[in-house]
Write a protein that holds these residues in place. Sequence first.
Motif, mmCIF file in Angstrom:
data_model
loop_
_atom_site.group_PDB
_atom_site.id
_atom_site.type_symbol
_atom_site.label_atom_id
_atom_site.label_comp_id
_atom_site.label_asym_id
_atom_site.label_seq_id
_atom_site.Cartn_x
_atom_site.Cartn_y
_atom_site.Cartn_z
ATOM 1 N N GLU A 123 1.103 -1.376 0.253
ATOM 2 C CA GLU A 123 -0.041 0.278 -0.132
ATOM 3 C C GLU A 123 0.831 1.652 0.009
ATOM 4 N N GLU A 124 1.983 1.303 0.896
ATOM 5 C CA GLU A 124 2.980 2.614 0.621
ATOM 6 C C GLU A 124 3.515 3.062 -0.664
ATOM 7 N N ALA A 125 4.042 1.584 -0.993
ATOM 8 C CA ALA A 125 4.366 1.974 -1.989
ATOM 9 C C ALA A 125 3.869 2.007 -3.841
ATOM 10 N N VAL A 126 2.175 2.040 -3.388
ATOM 11 C CA VAL A 126 1.348 1.952 -4.873
ATOM 12 C C VAL A 126 0.960 3.490 -4.114
ATOM 13 N N ALA A 127 0.677 4.036 -2.978
ATOM 14 C CA ALA A 127 0.008 5.467 -2.521
ATOM 15 C C ALA A 127 1.567 6.416 -2.919
ATOM 16 N N GLU A 128 2.552 6.285 -3.170
ATOM 17 C CA GLU A 128 3.383 6.675 -3.481
ATOM 18 C C GLU A 128 3.131 7.472 -5.199
ATOM 19 N N THR A 129 3.588 6.660 -5.765
ATOM 20 C CA THR A 129 2.675 6.627 -7.703
ATOM 21 C C THR A 129 1.236 6.817 -7.810
ATOM 22 N N ARG A 130 1.031 6.232 -7.350
ATOM 23 C CA ARG A 130 -1.297 6.651 -7.135
ATOM 24 C C ARG A 130 -0.973 8.534 -7.437
ATOM 25 N N GLN A 131 -0.237 8.789 -6.290
ATOM 26 C CA GLN A 131 -0.813 10.203 -6.311
ATOM 27 C C GLN A 131 -0.038 11.524 -7.177
ATOM 28 N N LYS A 132 0.989 10.837 -7.792
ATOM 29 C CA LYS A 132 1.572 11.604 -8.772
ATOM 30 C C LYS A 132 0.996 11.605 -10.056
ATOM 31 N N ILE A 133 0.269 10.165 -10.298
ATOM 32 C CA ILE A 133 -0.410 10.330 -11.073
ATOM 33 C C ILE A 133 -1.528 10.780 -11.449
ATOM 34 N N ALA A 134 -1.699 10.648 -10.270
ATOM 35 C CA ALA A 134 -3.645 11.670 -10.314
ATOM 36 C C ALA A 134 -3.096 13.608 -10.066
ATOM 37 N N ALA A 135 -1.748 13.566 -9.792
ATOM 38 C CA ALA A 135 -1.940 14.892 -9.650
ATOM 39 C C ALA A 135 -1.853 15.390 -11.784
ATOM 40 N N ILE A 136 -0.418 14.376 -12.307
ATOM 41 C CA ILE A 136 -1.167 15.057 -14.028
ATOM 42 C C ILE A 136 -2.268 15.499 -14.710
ATOM 43 N N PHE A 137 -3.447 14.386 -14.435
ATOM 44 C CA PHE A 137 -4.353 13.711 -14.985
ATOM 45 C C PHE A 137 -5.449 15.249 -14.749
ATOM 46 N N GLU A 138 -5.085 15.514 -12.825
ATOM 47 C CA GLU A 138 -6.353 16.396 -12.680
ATOM 48 C C GLU A 138 -5.524 17.559 -12.806
ATOM 49 N N SER A 139 -4.289 17.683 -13.302
ATOM 50 C CA SER A 139 -3.728 19.361 -13.978
ATOM 51 C C SER A 139 -4.346 19.406 -15.030
ATOM 52 N N ASP A 140 -4.026 21.317 -15.044
ATOM 53 C CA ASP A 140 -4.282 21.590 -16.628
ATOM 54 C C ASP A 140 -3.641 21.948 -17.631
#
Lengths: 203, 203
Positions: free
Chosen positions: A59-76
Amino acid sequence: MGDLVETEQLIKKTARDIFFQKGRLKATTQEIADEAGVNRALIHYYFRSREQLLQVVFEEAVAETRQKIAAIFESDLPFKKKISQYLDVFIDRNFRYPYMQNFIITEINQNPDKEDDYLNKKRENLCRTIFPQLNEEIKKGNMAPVKPEHFIANLMSMCSYPLVAKPILQRMFALDDDGYKTFLQERKQVIYKTLFNEAPPKE
Amino acid sequence: MGDLVETEQLIKKTARDIFFQKGRLKATTQEIADEAGVNRALIHYYFRSREQLLQVVFEEAVAETRQKIAAIFESDLPFKKKISQYLDVFIDRNFRYPYMQNFIITEINQNPDKEDDYLNKKRENLCRTIFPQLNEEIKKGNMAPVKPEHFIANLMSMCSYPLVAKPILQRMFALDDDGYKTFLQERKQVIYKTLFNEAPPKE
DNA sequence: ATCACCGTTAACAAATTTGTTAAACAATTG
DNA sequence: CAATTGTTTAACAAATTTGTTAACGGTGAT
């Protein structure tokens, strides 16, 4: 030896390296303890069971990637720029832990019904976020029409498979570790070009 | 009860289904015996050990695919036609045994140094056969220039990953089993189009 | 009929691995 | 310094799983 809180972290770090870097997915608690240089009982003291240790580390390893990816696609950023960044982040990240993709797949295959909230939410959100952006991009005429499911499948496939199947491709193409690293770097450009049929813009 | 030679075949068939259809890669000899309805000792009688049973079952399954694929690329069809046929054969075949890809990857990851002759030869030959054909096709101007390694990586990725990661994508796209089957069929066209940037010719 | 052979079975032995427990130990606090 | 707390250890118990073995049963050949 009163190692403060360090023992718990040491075990996690060791487990993460064994599982996700070295790919020893079947490693026993004894192996983990040995490699960490601690008594095996400490694993149970801190994590109760082997499975819970795995869960935490994962879970810790996934969480790290998850937020990076999410940030990208929620950007403009422009859509294609997002894909470029996704390729960067995802490939670099998973190059550090080559067996994590493999682990996810094996685990989910083993318990397809198990509700892995962290993973599911990540994926649902990813779809909800990307699908409209993708359709918009097509409507604008910036790329060839394609069903969002297939676009995502293509993207994930071309990113993940060479990481999951590293030993296969590495041997097939007769590449050493450095050569494979270069190969993966090249793929960022290649995948972009394959998806959009045009070279990615220079930085 | 004198089952002639059938018991051995029954065990193999059962093991193949458990491992490669149902994905129970950790199945014990007891589980296999139960599902086959035979005494567990018979597994050892016929195959000596669990590992050797796995080995036999795996090799037989691989051999079947191998020759089909090889035949395609050694034929004198046009290159793009070969790719079409490869997509057909590979996806259909691996849809029947969805966990075989997964098994190959897990096994090779676990023993990356083990010399798996059957697999290695297959792959070396595949490369030796395809690379020149691909370069020829590019020289003729029939497709955009691309390093053979990346073309193969793209092809294998887009074929294999949706099979390997079926549980992930299926849930992500909210597809039932029939829906996923359709999805995989669509992919034959989509992959062709993604690789060559043109629709595949009608049959 | 008897003997030999093959397939089959249950029972056993051995190895592996997980998780628990009670005691030893260290460090901190009163 | 003693008492308490949290950490570490070795030893044990239990479960799981693999592989072996010796006996059993039917079938066919002599």
